[in-house]
Design an enzyme around this catalytic site. Structure first.
Site, PDB file in Angstrom:
ATOM      1  N   ARG A 112       0.818  -1.220   0.000  1.00 57.91           N
ATOM      2  CA  ARG A 112       0.000   0.000   0.000  1.00 57.91           C
ATOM      3  C   ARG A 112       0.850   1.268   0.000  1.00 57.91           C
ATOM      4  NH1 ARG A 112      -3.411   3.161   3.902  1.00 57.91           N
ATOM      5  NH2 ARG A 112      -5.361   3.686   2.832  1.00 57.91           N
ATOM      6  N   ILE A 141      -7.438   7.693  -1.111  1.00 66.39           N
ATOM      7  CA  ILE A 141      -7.324   6.247  -1.085  1.00 66.39           C
ATOM      8  C   ILE A 141      -8.114   5.775   0.129  1.00 66.39           C
ATOM      9  CG2 ILE A 141      -5.112   6.415   0.159  1.00 66.39           C
ATOM     10  CD1 ILE A 141      -4.305   3.739  -1.005  1.00 66.39           C
ATOM     11  N   SER A 142      -9.010   4.837  -0.057  1.00 67.42           N
ATOM     12  CA  SER A 142      -9.887   4.387   1.025  1.00 67.42           C
ATOM     13  C   SER A 142      -9.107   3.686   2.139  1.00 67.42           C
ATOM     14  CB  SER A 142     -10.952   3.429   0.487  1.00 67.42           C
ATOM     15  OG  SER A 142     -11.812   4.066  -0.416  1.00 67.42           O
ATOM     16  N   LYS A 143      -9.688   3.680   3.318  1.00 64.73           N
ATOM     17  CA  LYS A 143      -9.090   2.968   4.443  1.00 64.73           C
ATOM     18  C   LYS A 143      -8.945   1.484   4.095  1.00 64.73           C
ATOM     19  CE  LYS A 143     -12.087   3.834   7.682  1.00 64.73           C
ATOM     20  NZ  LYS A 143     -12.656   3.913   9.046  1.00 64.73           N
ATOM     21  N   PRO A 144      -7.901   0.821   4.581  1.00 55.27           N
ATOM     22  CA  PRO A 144      -7.758  -0.614   4.342  1.00 55.27           C
ATOM     23  C   PRO A 144      -8.997  -1.411   4.737  1.00 55.27           C
ATOM     24  CG  PRO A 144      -5.723   0.239   5.230  1.00 55.27           C
ATOM     25  CD  PRO A 144      -6.719   1.370   5.289  1.00 55.27           C
TER      26      PRO A 144
END
Length: 266
Positions: free
Chosen positions: A86, A112-115
């Protein structure tokens, strides 16, 4: 009926069938659609050392254990999250936050979205299936991270981005990973990508007032669509739509917050 092309599909030019399906127009001009395939010369995802110490497997493993503790149970999804670096998809100034459970800016007003969100949505897309999904359509490539994760759980990934700057950034981010089954498309995501349909799964990284009809049309019977969608209260919630032999089944899940879904290219 036009025969669907083989895969990976070659799309160096705009096809007339795609234009007829609903290209976005500004005045009298039809906005162009271009497609780029990530290099297919290497069969497996290969992380490149960054020199920042974040390419350590232990760092990603700790992130995955947090995801597991948060309720993600699909081992295929956890394995994919464990493989994709990431930190290669975030801005250099934010690289030390790459494996924290937080969204991060990637430019042009996007994130970028949270994991946890990435894992949750892909887990919903798979719905406990064994083996890989078939073709998947991603709306909103962003920096390319979710496409990389999807590449490990699907046979083919077609990812659309409407912002040229992010499309180019995703190409650069994914280049070193050499994913043979990821195809990046610069186009209006609102119309989907009919040339690759039907899709076993469709996943959106932007939320609209409702699920666009072209996405529903391009979903295969037995396929699933995951998208943030506006609720009657004016908020956003994750919506799961499954196509059956007789129609569509819709389920509204937890509240989320995604960037707005927009039409056209820029």
């Amino acid at each position: 009926m036009t025969k669907r092309p083989g895969f990976p599909v070659q799309l160096d030019r705009v096809s007339s069938s795609l234009v007829r399906a609903g290209s976005t127009r500004t005045g009298a001009q039809t906005m162009p659609v271009t497609k780029t395939s990530v290099s297919a010369r290497a069969p497996a995802l290969q992380a490149v050392a960054s020199g920042l110490g974040l390419d350590s497997q232990a760092v990603r493993s700790r992130m995955v254990e947090k995801l597991r503790a948060q309720g993600v149970t699909d081992e295929a999804v956890l394995s994919a999250m464990n493989q994709v670096p990431r930190h290669q998809f975030v801005e250099s100034a934010l690289v030390n936050q790459a494996y924290e459970d937080t969204s991060l800016p990637i430019g042009l007003g996007q994130t970028i979205s949270k994991p946890n969100v990435v894992a949750r949505m892909i887990e919903l897309l798979r719905a406990g299936r064994s083996g890989k999904l078939g073709r998947v359509l991603e709306i909103g490539t962003g920096c390319g991270y979710q496409a990389a994760v999807l590449s490990l759980v699907a046979t083919e990934v077609y990812s659309i981005e409407r912002l040229r700057g992010l499309h180019d950034k995703a190409k650069e981010n994914l280049r070193t990973l050499r994913l043979p089954n990821v195809h990046l498309i610069f186009a209006d995501g609102m119309i989907g990508f009919p040339k690759g349909a039907p899709y076993a799964g469709i996943i959106s990284a932007a939320g609209g007032e409702q699920v666009p009809q072209p996405w529903l049309d391009q979903l295969a019977v037995g396929g699933r669509l995951i998208a943030p969608t506006a609720t009657a209260q004016g908020q956003q919630a994750l919506v799961v739509v499954e196509r059956t032999d007789t129609g569509f089944q819709k389920e509204v899940l937890e509240a989320v917050h995604f960037v707005p879904l927009k039409s056209g290219v820029a």
